[in-house]
Scaffold this motif. Structure first.
Motif, mmCIF file in Angstrom:
data_model
loop_
_atom_site.group_PDB
_atom_site.id
_atom_site.type_symbol
_atom_site.label_atom_id
_atom_site.label_comp_id
_atom_site.label_asym_id
_atom_site.label_seq_id
_atom_site.Cartn_x
_atom_site.Cartn_y
_atom_site.Cartn_z
ATOM 1 N N LEU A 59 0.858 -1.175 0.000
ATOM 2 C CA LEU A 59 0.000 0.000 0.000
ATOM 3 C C LEU A 59 0.898 1.231 0.000
ATOM 4 C CD1 LEU A 59 -3.122 0.646 2.061
ATOM 5 C CD2 LEU A 59 -1.258 2.267 2.202
ATOM 6 N N GLU A 60 0.557 2.214 -0.828
ATOM 7 C CA GLU A 60 1.324 3.458 -0.859
ATOM 8 C C GLU A 60 0.382 4.650 -0.794
ATOM 9 O OE1 GLU A 60 4.025 3.566 -4.164
ATOM 10 O OE2 GLU A 60 5.109 1.781 -3.475
ATOM 11 N N TRP A 61 0.688 5.585 0.103
ATOM 12 C CA TRP A 61 -0.042 6.846 0.258
ATOM 13 C C TRP A 61 0.986 7.932 0.518
ATOM 14 C CZ3 TRP A 61 -0.004 10.371 4.256
ATOM 15 C CH2 TRP A 61 -0.948 11.403 4.181
ATOM 16 N N SER A 92 -6.279 13.976 1.344
ATOM 17 C CA SER A 92 -6.800 12.945 0.456
ATOM 18 C C SER A 92 -6.571 11.563 1.049
ATOM 19 C CB SER A 92 -6.122 13.024 -0.911
ATOM 20 O OG SER A 92 -6.527 11.927 -1.711
ATOM 21 N N ARG A 93 -7.584 10.738 0.942
ATOM 22 C CA ARG A 93 -7.460 9.342 1.371
ATOM 23 C C ARG A 93 -7.120 8.431 0.196
ATOM 24 N NH1 ARG A 93 -9.255 12.947 5.114
ATOM 25 N NH2 ARG A 93 -9.785 11.972 7.101
ATOM 26 N N ALA A 94 -6.935 8.998 -0.994
ATOM 27 C CA ALA A 94 -6.586 8.202 -2.172
ATOM 28 C C ALA A 94 -5.205 7.582 -1.978
ATOM 29 C CB ALA A 94 -6.619 9.064 -3.431
ATOM 30 N N HIS A 95 -5.082 6.333 -2.346
ATOM 31 C CA HIS A 95 -3.828 5.607 -2.230
ATOM 32 C C HIS A 95 -3.802 4.501 -3.273
ATOM 33 C CE1 HIS A 95 -6.757 3.712 0.495
ATOM 34 N NE2 HIS A 95 -6.117 2.568 0.273
ATOM 35 N N GLU A 96 -2.778 3.685 -3.250
ATOM 36 C CA GLU A 96 -2.649 2.644 -4.259
ATOM 37 C C GLU A 96 -2.302 1.308 -3.597
ATOM 38 O OE1 GLU A 96 -0.837 2.699 -8.645
ATOM 39 O OE2 GLU A 96 0.681 3.044 -7.106
ATOM 40 N N TRP A 97 -2.920 0.241 -4.100
ATOM 41 C CA TRP A 97 -2.573 -1.109 -3.691
ATOM 42 C C TRP A 97 -1.719 -1.695 -4.798
ATOM 43 C CZ3 TRP A 97 -8.387 -2.613 -2.916
ATOM 44 C CH2 TRP A 97 -8.878 -2.019 -1.747
ATOM 45 N N ILE A 98 -0.628 -2.343 -4.436
ATOM 46 C CA ILE A 98 0.256 -2.962 -5.413
ATOM 47 C C ILE A 98 0.366 -4.451 -5.058
ATOM 48 C CG2 ILE A 98 2.559 -2.965 -6.450
ATOM 49 C CD1 ILE A 98 1.780 0.033 -4.513
ATOM 50 N N PHE A 99 0.080 -5.293 -6.044
ATOM 51 C CA PHE A 99 0.078 -6.733 -5.818
ATOM 52 C C PHE A 99 1.269 -7.399 -6.486
ATOM 53 C CE2 PHE A 99 -4.227 -5.201 -5.311
ATOM 54 C CZ PHE A 99 -4.576 -5.758 -4.097
ATOM 55 N N ASP A 100 1.606 -8.614 -6.023
ATOM 56 C CA ASP A 100 2.830 -9.278 -6.458
ATOM 57 C C ASP A 100 2.913 -9.524 -7.958
ATOM 58 O OD1 ASP A 100 0.960 -11.304 -6.582
ATOM 59 O OD2 ASP A 100 2.006 -12.650 -5.224
ATOM 60 N N GLY A 101 1.803 -9.673 -8.632
ATOM 61 C CA GLY A 101 1.816 -9.883 -10.080
ATOM 62 C C GLY A 101 1.977 -8.601 -10.874
#
Length: 155
Positions: free
Chosen positions: A7-9, A22-31
């Motif tokens: 997770l990155e914010w 802002s509560r916007a963030h990004e999820w990054i998955f192993d693939g």
């Protein structure tokens, strides 16, 4: 087995102590998949939330639906039934639980399944496949929310 998500914010210079960031963030998955995420506008009003992004509550409902579907497809195939398509309109209910805490208290799955070929399961067998799918679903086994399936039969 272990599963990971990053997770990155970043604050990006916004005020913070006034709660108007802002509560916007990004999820990054192993693939390599990257999913734009945010709090729900139902929890944190716009513009601090981003309604276009996936919120954790939606992700939880989607995970329960996806897990159930994946087991359903596998079990149907093992029983010799060809599934042509599977779609679901899953709905989660966030409300106060018995302890007075906000909780996802129920998730209703409404799968629409179309079978192909000549080995169509009957209603009882479809119900049995749903039951077995629910029993095997890792996500359902991890949640205290009640999960129900309302599934019409289609051929």
């Amino acid at each position: 087995m272990q599963f990971e998500a990053k997770l990155e914010w970043q604050r990006k210079g916004q005020p913070f102590l006034d709660q108007k960031y802002s509560r916007a963030h990004e999820w990054i998955f192993d693939g390599g998949a990257r999913v734009q995420a945010s709090s729900s506008p139902l929890s944190v009003p716009l513009p601090m939330s981003n309604a276009e992004n996936v919120d954790p509550e939606e992700a939880l409902v989607a995970a329960a639906s996806s897990c159930h579907m994946l087991f359903f497809l596998s079990i149907a195939a093992k029983r010799g039934h060809t599934v042509e398509s599977y779609s679901d309109h899953a709905v989660g209910l966030l409300e106060k639980d018995a302890s007075g805490r906000m909780s996802m208290t129920s998730i209703t799955l409404r799968p629409n399944i179309v079978f192909a070929g000549t080995a169509w399961p009957g209603e009882e067998e479809i119900a049995a496949i749903h039951h077995e799918s629910h029993e095997k679903c890792y996500i359902a086994n991890s949640l205290k929310a009640e999960i129900t399936v309302e599934a019409p039969v289609q051929y």
